[in-house]
Motif scaffolding. Structure first.
Motif, PDB file in Angstrom:
ATOM      1  N   THR A 234      54.117  93.450  -7.246  1.00 34.94           N
ATOM      2  CA  THR A 234      54.601  92.140  -6.831  1.00 34.94           C
ATOM      3  C   THR A 234      53.839  91.067  -7.603  1.00 34.94           C
ATOM      4  N   GLY A 235      54.402  89.852  -7.608  1.00 33.21           N
ATOM      5  CA  GLY A 235      53.695  88.788  -8.317  1.00 33.21           C
ATOM      6  C   GLY A 235      54.500  87.516  -8.418  1.00 33.21           C
ATOM      7  N   LEU A 236      53.834  86.459  -8.835  1.00 34.14           N
ATOM      8  CA  LEU A 236      54.459  85.158  -9.006  1.00 34.14           C
ATOM      9  C   LEU A 236      55.282  85.112 -10.292  1.00 34.14           C
ATOM     10  N   LYS A 237      56.037  84.050 -10.455  1.00 40.00           N
ATOM     11  CA  LYS A 237      56.727  83.800 -11.718  1.00 40.00           C
ATOM     12  C   LYS A 237      55.697  83.820 -12.847  1.00 40.00           C
ATOM     13  N   GLY A 238      56.009  84.516 -13.933  1.00 39.22           N
ATOM     14  CA  GLY A 238      55.062  84.632 -15.044  1.00 39.22           C
ATOM     15  C   GLY A 238      54.161  85.836 -14.947  1.00 39.22           C
ATOM     16  N   THR A 239      54.315  86.653 -13.903  1.00 40.18           N
ATOM     17  CA  THR A 239      53.578  87.916 -13.822  1.00 40.18           C
ATOM     18  C   THR A 239      54.039  88.835 -14.943  1.00 40.18           C
ATOM     19  N   VAL A 240      53.082  89.538 -15.568  1.00 44.35           N
ATOM     20  CA  VAL A 240      53.379  90.444 -16.682  1.00 44.35           C
ATOM     21  C   VAL A 240      52.939  91.848 -16.286  1.00 44.35           C
ATOM     22  N   VAL A 241      53.855  92.801 -16.409  1.00 44.42           N
ATOM     23  CA  VAL A 241      53.577  94.194 -16.077  1.00 44.42           C
ATOM     24  C   VAL A 241      53.665  95.023 -17.356  1.00 44.42           C
ATOM     25  N   PHE A 242      52.562  95.662 -17.745  1.00 43.78           N
ATOM     26  CA  PHE A 242      52.549  96.631 -18.839  1.00 43.78           C
ATOM     27  C   PHE A 242      52.676  98.017 -18.219  1.00 43.78           C
ATOM     28  N   ALA A 243      53.590  98.847 -18.735  1.00 44.75           N
ATOM     29  CA  ALA A 243      53.778 100.170 -18.139  1.00 44.75           C
ATOM     30  C   ALA A 243      54.257 101.167 -19.192  1.00 44.75           C
TER      31      ALA A 243
END
Length: 321
Positions: A234-243
């Motif tokens: 989960t996260g705010l606008k602009g959260t970046v997930v590397f996977a």
């Protein structure tokens, strides 16, 4: 009904060359040879990997160990990120009504039309920044191919279909995807989820087969307590997930409270193990060539990776989206 059958048959015929190629490359002797070549290439390139700053090193280490790392655009510090959000956010918002109509008609995987990316090439070019290519190369261990970007739109209908089921991506042995949330995503908003246990069953030694992961099959492959290692991003606008979406089971959790829109950038080795299962953005090769015209050689080589494939692989049409 006849229309659906004819569409299904057309898709089956279109994807026949990629299915045949996949089976050939997974024949035991050939896959073992490919695995040896890949290991040798990793060893040769190990001394040429980019130097990482502390954040880059943390991302590479976390994805290698747990499959996922969450940060923000501000922390990542890639130039042009503010403009990226200003461009991509309204595209997703403008597409919302169409997305809900498509979902109601039964379409399972919904993205903002690729033509919108082509009309706004800054969105595509953002994924070619050296900082991102450095992180991807350091993780993958080889020079990278860039498979472009999609704006994925998940309608809050609660359905567990397509990529909302646990699965692994098929393009390569390991991959890096970068997801950027275009608005706040809470637990009811379809967050990206990853099971932080690498699936070691599929490899050049064991062969590659792909299927959606049911609770029972995941229990058999990852252990009875696999759910303890589920990470919900989960996260705010602009959260970046590397996977790493190839080694680790993942999904977009079915959204129930609100729609989710996110950018997804994709990277794998150049060349990937299964090039005919790549090119998932819907952007044509000629459109990619136009968008990277005038960019530095590293960026053009990463984006134009299909043109460097052996001729026999280059002519196989990519599998359907």
């Amino acid at each position: 009904m006849l229309t659906l059958i004819s569409k299904g048959r057309a898709k089956w015929l279109r994807d026949l060359p990629s299915r045949v190629a996949f089976n050939v490359l997974n024949e035991r002797r050939l896959r073992l040879w490919l695995g040896q070549r890949h290991a040798a290439a990793l060893n040769r390139h190990s001394h040429s990997l980019p130097q990482m700053d502390p954040l880059g090193a943390a991302i590479v280490d976390a994805v290698n160990t747990h499959g996922v790392y969450v940060t923000t655009l501000d922390a990542l510090g890639v130039p042009g990120s503010a403009s990226l959000m200003d461009l991509a956010g309204p595209l997703a918002d403008d597409f919302a009504e169409d997305a809900r109509t498509l979902a109601a008609e039964g379409q399972q995987f919904i993205i903002v039309p690729p033509a919108e990316i082509v009309r706004n090439p800054q969105i595509f070019r953002w994924g070619l920044h050296d900082r991102l290519l450095d992180i991807a190369e350091s993780y993958i261990g080889l020079p990278v191919a860039y498979d472009g970007v999609v704006i994925n739109y998940t309608v809050a209908d609660g359905l567990e279909i397509a990529t909302r089921q646990w699965h692994r991506d098929r393009e390569d042995r390991r991959m890096l995807k970068i997801a950027i949330y275009l608005h706040e995503v809470d637990d009811e908003g379809g967050p990206f989820e990853c099971i932080s246990l690498p699936d070691t069953v599929r490899s050049d030694d064991e062969g590659y087969r792909y299927e959606f992961g049911s609770e029972d099959s995941l229990r058999q492959r990852l252990g009875a307590d696999f759910s303890r290692d589920r990470r919900s991003c989960t996260g705010l606008k602009g959260t970046v997930v590397f996977a790493d979406t190839a080694r680790f089971f993942h999904r977009g959790k079915p959204a129930t409270g609100r729609d989710r829109a996110a950018l997804f950038y994709s990277y794998f080795a150049n060349p990937p193990r299964h090039p005919f299962l790549c090119e998932r953005s819907g952007i044509s090769r000629s459109e990619v060539r136009h968008m990277v015209n005038g960019m530095p050689e590293r960026q053009r080589t990463a984006a134009l990776w299909p043109s460097h494939l052996p001729p026999v692989l280059r002519i196989i049409p990519p599998a359907s989206l």
